[in-house]
Design a protein around this motif. Structure first.
Motif, mmCIF file in Angstrom:
data_model
loop_
_atom_site.group_PDB
_atom_site.id
_atom_site.type_symbol
_atom_site.label_atom_id
_atom_site.label_comp_id
_atom_site.label_asym_id
_atom_site.label_seq_id
_atom_site.Cartn_x
_atom_site.Cartn_y
_atom_site.Cartn_z
ATOM 1 N N LEU A 103 -10.854 4.095 -6.495
ATOM 2 C CA LEU A 103 -10.908 2.638 -6.613
ATOM 3 C C LEU A 103 -10.645 2.201 -8.051
ATOM 4 N N ALA A 104 -11.204 2.920 -9.003
ATOM 5 C CA ALA A 104 -10.975 2.568 -10.408
ATOM 6 C C ALA A 104 -9.495 2.668 -10.753
ATOM 7 N N GLU A 122 -6.820 -0.341 -11.814
ATOM 8 C CA GLU A 122 -5.982 -0.226 -13.004
ATOM 9 C C GLU A 122 -4.510 -0.469 -12.655
ATOM 10 N N ILE A 123 -4.082 0.065 -11.510
ATOM 11 C CA ILE A 123 -2.695 -0.125 -11.072
ATOM 12 C C ILE A 123 -2.418 -1.600 -10.786
ATOM 13 N N VAL A 124 -3.338 -2.257 -10.098
ATOM 14 C CA VAL A 124 -3.150 -3.676 -9.776
ATOM 15 C C VAL A 124 -3.088 -4.511 -11.048
ATOM 16 N N MET A 151 4.258 7.355 -11.930
ATOM 17 C CA MET A 151 5.201 6.267 -11.770
ATOM 18 C C MET A 151 4.774 5.420 -10.577
ATOM 19 N N ILE A 152 4.651 4.130 -10.787
ATOM 20 C CA ILE A 152 4.206 3.209 -9.749
ATOM 21 C C ILE A 152 5.336 2.245 -9.423
ATOM 22 N N ASP A 153 5.728 2.214 -8.146
ATOM 23 C CA ASP A 153 6.645 1.187 -7.674
ATOM 24 C C ASP A 153 6.020 0.518 -6.454
ATOM 25 N N ALA A 154 6.803 -0.227 -5.698
ATOM 26 C CA ALA A 154 6.228 -1.103 -4.670
ATOM 27 C C ALA A 154 5.334 -0.399 -3.648
ATOM 28 N N PRO A 155 5.735 0.749 -3.069
ATOM 29 C CA PRO A 155 4.862 1.365 -2.064
ATOM 30 C C PRO A 155 3.513 1.807 -2.631
ATOM 31 N N TYR A 156 3.513 2.347 -3.850
ATOM 32 C CA TYR A 156 2.269 2.818 -4.454
ATOM 33 C C TYR A 156 1.399 1.637 -4.887
ATOM 34 N N LEU A 157 2.062 0.558 -5.321
ATOM 35 C CA LEU A 157 1.299 -0.640 -5.647
ATOM 36 C C LEU A 157 0.625 -1.200 -4.406
ATOM 37 N N ARG A 158 1.336 -1.236 -3.299
ATOM 38 C CA ARG A 158 0.738 -1.779 -2.083
ATOM 39 C C ARG A 158 -0.461 -0.938 -1.644
ATOM 40 N N ARG A 159 -0.369 0.370 -1.799
ATOM 41 C CA ARG A 159 -1.513 1.223 -1.448
ATOM 42 C C ARG A 159 -2.714 0.875 -2.306
ATOM 43 N N ALA A 160 -2.479 0.689 -3.609
ATOM 44 C CA ALA A 160 -3.580 0.331 -4.501
ATOM 45 C C ALA A 160 -4.157 -1.033 -4.126
ATOM 46 N N GLN A 161 -3.286 -1.980 -3.812
ATOM 47 C CA GLN A 161 -3.765 -3.313 -3.421
ATOM 48 C C GLN A 161 -4.610 -3.247 -2.158
ATOM 49 N N ARG A 162 -4.190 -2.442 -1.191
ATOM 50 C CA ARG A 162 -4.955 -2.308 0.053
ATOM 51 C C ARG A 162 -6.334 -1.725 -0.219
ATOM 52 N N LEU A 163 -6.412 -0.734 -1.105
ATOM 53 C CA LEU A 163 -7.702 -0.124 -1.413
ATOM 54 C C LEU A 163 -8.626 -1.132 -2.083
ATOM 55 N N ALA A 195 -18.996 -8.450 7.407
ATOM 56 C CA ALA A 195 -18.189 -7.448 8.108
ATOM 57 C C ALA A 195 -16.906 -8.059 8.618
ATOM 58 N N ASP A 196 -15.848 -7.257 8.603
ATOM 59 C CA ASP A 196 -14.526 -7.664 9.050
ATOM 60 C C ASP A 196 -13.992 -6.561 9.941
ATOM 61 N N PRO A 197 -13.252 -6.871 11.002
ATOM 62 C CA PRO A 197 -12.768 -5.823 11.877
ATOM 63 C C PRO A 197 -11.971 -4.741 11.168
ATOM 64 N N ALA A 198 -11.315 -5.102 10.082
ATOM 65 C CA ALA A 198 -10.513 -4.115 9.362
ATOM 66 C C ALA A 198 -11.216 -3.595 8.123
ATOM 67 N N ALA A 199 -12.487 -3.932 7.955
ATOM 68 C CA ALA A 199 -13.191 -3.481 6.753
ATOM 69 C C ALA A 199 -13.966 -2.216 7.004
#
Length: 293
Positions: free
Chosen positions: A238-239, A243-245, A265-277, A289-293
């Motif tokens: 998470l940390a 940092e990536i975001v 190296m961070i590009d769009a797919p890796y950024l999206r993974r970080a954003q999702r986390l 609580a959220d159904p996707a949480a």
């Protein structure tokens, strides 16, 4: 939803205890855990309990697993449960997009007749060979689909498939992960029946977590801690994600599509993974609580 605790609908003495427990979600079962003669009793008990709960009670996600939509019990399940406003309706043995459309039609017809706004979203079980083959069509069939759930008991046991072989698990988990990704919905792992085999539960859960599943079903409270140990956010990961975001914001200001964080190296797919986390972690604390949480 790291953990989803099944509670038989005929055990109302357990309902409040389950809600007060550690599970992220409570799934009231009207299907497999009940004898035919007790279906009516169970749906009345579950509906009564849910109707008495305050909205978003203690941050607990409420789920009701109905009987299959082609069963003699399904309409009665909807009639009893929909007015009680669960967060998710868990529909077993879904096998096609047409199957999903039929369920949604029944649900919406009932809501209109009761003067209700669209409510519960759908958690659809993939637990037959045909359902597995059509998983992507099922996941993308309708906006009310919130997620998919793997049902290994029904999918493996009748056909003599050894659940203990990792390649067998991966072969069915991966297409579900891809189907959920295509639809933008979550995917949850199913139950593990051997209560004395913590290692087996954890082995399945860890494979599911590595494939992007959000949590695992539990059939006993003692399995909740096992699920949380696997599906909770790793603090170091998470940390790094935060940092990536943060670095992405600076990169955007500098008109850079690619940047480096911690030697990666961070590009769009890796950024999206970080954003999702980061989004996942922020939903868990302090949001309800959220159904996707």
């Amino acid at each position: 939803m790291r953990s989803k605790l099944f509670v038989p609908g005929v055990r109302p003495e357990l309902f409040a205890k389950a809600y007060a427990g550690a599970a992220d979600a409570v799934s009231f079962d009207l299907e497999d855990a009940l004898a035919e003669s007790r279906k009516s009793e169970a749906r009345a008990a579950v509906a009564g309990f849910l109707a008495a709960q305050p909205a978003a009670a203690v941050g607990k996600l409420s789920i009701v697993r109905t009987n299959a939509s082609d069963s003699a019990h399904f309409q009665a399940d909807l009639d009893a449960i929909v007015p009680a406003a669960p967060d998710l309706l868990n529909i077993p043995k879904i096998e096609s997009a047409e199957h999903v459309h039929a369920v949604v039609s029944m649900l919406e017809r009932l809501e209109r007749s009761l003067g209700l706004s669209p409510g519960a979203r759908l958690l659809l079980n993939i637990e037959t060979p045909r359902g597995l083959r059509h998983a992507a069509d099922i996941a993308t069939a309708h906006p009310r689909v919130a997620g998919l759930q793997l049902g290994l008991g029904d999918l493996f046991e009748p056909y003599g498939i050894d659940r203990g072989e990792p390649e067998h698990l991966r072969a069915v988990m991966f297409p579900l992960a891809m189907a959920a990704a295509e639809a933008g919905v979550f995917v949850c792992d199913g139950a593990y029946a051997n209560l004395d085999d913590d290692a087996g539960f954890e082995r399945e859960a860890r494979m599911a977590q590595r494939l992007g599943f959000i949590g695992k079903s539990c059939i006993h409270p003692r399995q909740i801690a096992l699920a949380h140990a696997v599906f909770s956010v790793d603090p170091q990961a998470l940390a790094l994600a935060r940092e990536i975001v943060a670095a992405a914001g600076q990169a955007a200001q500098d008109s850079r599509a690619v940047f480096v964080v911690a030697g990666r190296m961070i590009d769009a797919p890796y950024l999206r993974r970080a954003q999702r986390l980061v989004e996942f972690a922020d939903r868990r604390d302090p949001s309800p609580a959220d159904p996707a949480a």
